[in-house]
Design a protein around this motif. Sequence first.
Motif, short mmCIF file in Angstrom:
data_model
loop_
_atom_site.label_atom_id
_atom_site.label_comp_id
_atom_site.label_asym_id
_atom_site.label_seq_id
_atom_site.Cartn_x
_atom_site.Cartn_y
_atom_site.Cartn_z
N ARG A 1 34.05 47.00 39.21
CA ARG A 1 34.21 47.48 40.59
C ARG A 1 33.41 46.63 41.55
O ARG A 1 33.85 46.36 42.67
CB ARG A 1 33.65 48.89 40.73
N ALA A 2 32.21 46.23 41.12
CA ALA A 2 31.32 45.51 42.03
C ALA A 2 31.73 44.04 42.17
O ALA A 2 31.43 43.41 43.19
CB ALA A 2 29.88 45.59 41.53
N GLN A 3 32.40 43.49 41.16
CA GLN A 3 32.85 42.09 41.16
C GLN A 3 31.70 41.10 41.38
O GLN A 3 31.52 40.56 42.48
CB GLN A 3 33.92 41.85 42.24
N PRO A 4 30.95 40.84 40.31
CA PRO A 4 29.85 39.88 40.41
C PRO A 4 30.34 38.50 40.81
O PRO A 4 31.45 38.10 40.46
CB PRO A 4 29.30 39.83 38.98
N ALA A 5 29.49 37.78 41.56
CA ALA A 5 29.82 36.40 41.96
C ALA A 5 29.85 35.51 40.73
O ALA A 5 29.22 35.81 39.71
CB ALA A 5 28.78 35.90 42.96
N ALA A 6 30.59 34.40 40.83
CA ALA A 6 30.78 33.52 39.68
C ALA A 6 29.45 32.93 39.20
O ALA A 6 29.28 32.65 38.01
CB ALA A 6 31.75 32.40 40.04
N ASP A 7 28.49 32.74 40.10
CA ASP A 7 27.24 32.09 39.69
C ASP A 7 26.17 33.09 39.24
O ASP A 7 25.06 32.71 38.91
CB ASP A 7 26.70 31.20 40.82
N ALA A 8 26.49 34.38 39.21
CA ALA A 8 25.50 35.38 38.75
C ALA A 8 25.39 35.33 37.23
O ALA A 8 26.39 35.10 36.55
CB ALA A 8 25.94 36.77 39.20
#
Length: 523
Positions: free
Chosen positions: A318-325
Amino acid sequence: MRWTAAAAGVAAALLGAGAGELIAALFAPPSSPFAVVGGALIDAAPAWAKDTAIAWFGTNDKTALLIGIAIVLLAASALAGLAEARWPRSGVIVFAVLGVGVGVLALTRPDAGFTAWLPSVLAGVVAAVALRLLNRVRMQGERTPAGRDPGVAADERDNLPASVPHDGVSRRRFLGWAAGTAAAGVVLAVAGSLARAGSTAVTAVRTAIRLPRPASPAPAIPAGAELDVSGLTPLITPNQDFYRIDTALVVPSVDPKDWRLRIHGLVAQEVTLTWDELLALPLTESAATLSCVSNEVGGDLVGNAVWLGYPIRELLKRAQPAADADMVLSTSVDGFTAGTPLETLTDDRDALLAVGMNGEPLPLEHGFPVRMVVPGLYGYVSATKWVTDLEVTRFDRATAYWTDRGWSAKGPIKLQSRIDVPRAGTPLTAGDTMIAGVAWQPHSGVAGVEVQIDDGPWQRAELATAISDDTWVQWRLPWRADAGDHDIRCRAIGADGRPQTGASAPPAPDGATGWPMVAVRVS
Ligand SMILES: Nc1nc2c(c(=O)[nH]1)N[C@H]1C(S)=C(S)[C@@H](COP(=O)(O)O)O[C@H]1N2
Ligand SMILES: [Mo]
């Protein structure tokens, strides 16, 4: 007499400490003076100190710390009493400064409310006033006809009423007052601990909770998972026997209706979740073995439970983490933090935001109402209890509670095994007996266990059926014991076919290694 001066200090401190504990229990539970000082010491302690404390005292480490603080406090109070006798008001000032100092410290604690300073400041004031009064009574008893007691300051001596007789009566009077003051302090402290136990409304809330049935129940425990060997660790650790390790001197009381989880940081969409929302989600039930990084080889800081919770993976979707996390920094109400690799929370393992443990709501000490459980990782990097905040971030940006104190940023649980029977030191009689224990490497699994007796060959033990790769597995090996002294060693074989390393390493910085060994005498 010097010892009466010291006794006045000690009695005054006991009264102050008792008052502080009672006020804290009633108005600011996390801010009891002892909890504040203890918590600050725990937070200030380097990795080796935690390690030593756990090695010496195990899960009694908190009691040991509190006893240590009490001893230091009593010694300081005796000195304050002596100082007061020599330089009037100096001891009073010591107590006042101590109270204010701890009060200020209380405000810096992560779980401080706005009245956090109150218990400590009041404790200091009570101790200061008590010392002043006790010292008056004391000097009436100490006054020598010649007025030469070095324990009595000149100006105080001059202030004494000339009519006060120096005799055993006034000495006894002082002792009565001092003993009464000390006893009152103990009564207040006991009342405080009773008030705390009685007023934990959260315990009642917990008892009333009926957890929902899991949408995805744990598979039945396979036949043959539990071996019938007396003395062997049970496959599922009962909640009351489950090891407890945390930095919380006072167990946080979190009312589920006030609980919120916030997911934020490197995300496209911030997410918040309430207790009711969490319980309405389709919950997963899954067994997983949790281990503390401080567990020594052969140690018991490891347990296996059936957890009920919602997959963290789904919340992160749901939160959709950023690609660089690459990290999720979880924080508990009491300020503890853990940094968990993002991939272990988004892959297919049952990384749970857990609300249930072995069919019950989480016990208060195990994180009620909500904690994290991530199969495969030591608790310090994953198992945040009383969790309220998940920040999606990066390992090169954020550090967590134990990594700030020298422990490794990543903490996968190492391949481990333990011999439960025979127990070291129990006398055995020659003949047929059983060697048995458990082995674990959560999320990888265990392929076998080998046992070595003295310098003999490594023998394959019988491995029970594991519940899953996320749990420990029991093992046993029949043994015909002959008379004499024997050393029994074991080692697990990992899923990759490689045996557990025999190289000894201490728990710091990322988990102990070595083969467990039990020495027995057979007659
Ligand atoms: N809030 C909080 N959570 C915490 C900790 C802590 O100190 N505070 N300790 C961690 C560590 S080091 C371990 S090993 C596990 C232990 O969980 P348990 O006490 O339920 O066995 O909790 C983890 N979660
Ligand atoms: Mo731990």
